[in-house]
Enzyme design. Structure first.
Site: not given
Ligand code: AMP
Length: 196
Positions: A182, A184
């Site tokens: 993903h 950001h």
């Molecule tokens: P990372 O830490 O780079 O793996 O980013 C994962 C991201 O997913 C984090 O910023 C979380 O806040 C986000 N996240 C986790 N669960 C959800 C969800 N159900 N809806 C939207 N974002 C989410």
């Protein structure tokens, strides 16, 4: 400053820097706007303390907490198990999300724990081995390009084209917590450099 490519030794891939990123800053302040009403307590990043009487918020950099690092290590332990992630549930509309952009290959939705007034995640609908950027192979070139272009579309739709950042956290050293690639897309406030 235009696009800049860099990979930090910690494993975070900061792909794009917005136009107004500046050099080292450990503390700063910015004017609050309706879009600054977001909570900040996840990895890497910034903490805002509201000071409503002055309509301003103080900003200081904070380190990832031990809990976040432990959670990231735990997530990494099962990264290549093939298990589905929370993002599969979002793709399949089994849990709600706020979708900002969608096409046949890409989904973009708002991060549930935003680190900036605009914080959108851009993901491939088909993971296809891309648990993290570090697993990318040449055959993934097309989808990687689609994700980048989708990030630009998101920035355009969100009105942050003049200054936004695209971040990919890769692996436990960068506190990656979801093993489905993903991007950001962050913006809506002044970004600082270097990041946390
Ligand atoms: P990372 O830490 O780079 O793996 O980013 C994962 C991201 O997913 C984090 O910023 C979380 O806040 C986000 N996240 C986790 N669960 C959800 C969800 N159900 N809806 C939207 N974002 C989410």
């Amino acid at each position: 400053m235009a696009a800049a490519a860099a990979a930090s030794s910690s494993g975070s891939f900061f792909i794009l820097r917005g136009a107004y990123a500046t050099a080292t800053a450990t503390a700063a302040s910015l004017k609050a706007s309706p879009r600054t009403a977001f909570s900040l307590f996840s990895p890497h990043r910034l903490r805002l303390s509201p000071t409503p009487s002055l309509s301003r918020r103080s900003v200081s950099y904070v380190r990832a907490t031990g809990n976040e690092e432990d959670a990231a290590k735990a997530a990494a332990a099962t990264a290549d198990s093939g298990a589905s992630t929370i993002f599969d549930k979002i793709i399949n509309k089994e849990i709600p999300s706020t979708i900002v952009y969608e096409d046949d290959k890409v989904l973009a939705f708002r991060d549930v724990n935003p680190q900036a007034p605009v914080h959108v995640l851009v993901i491939p609908k088909l993971r296809d081995g891309l648990t993290q950027l570090g697993k990318a192979e040449e055959r993934h070139g097309n989808i990687l390009g689609r994700l980048m272009y989708a990030a630009k579309i998101v920035a355009e739709k969100e009105g942050i084209l003049d200054g936004f950042r695209v971040v990919i956290n890769n692996g436990p050293g960068a506190c990656q917590s979801v093993y489905h690639l993903h991007l950001h897309v962050l913006g809506g406030r002044q970004m600082k450099w270097p990041p946390g």
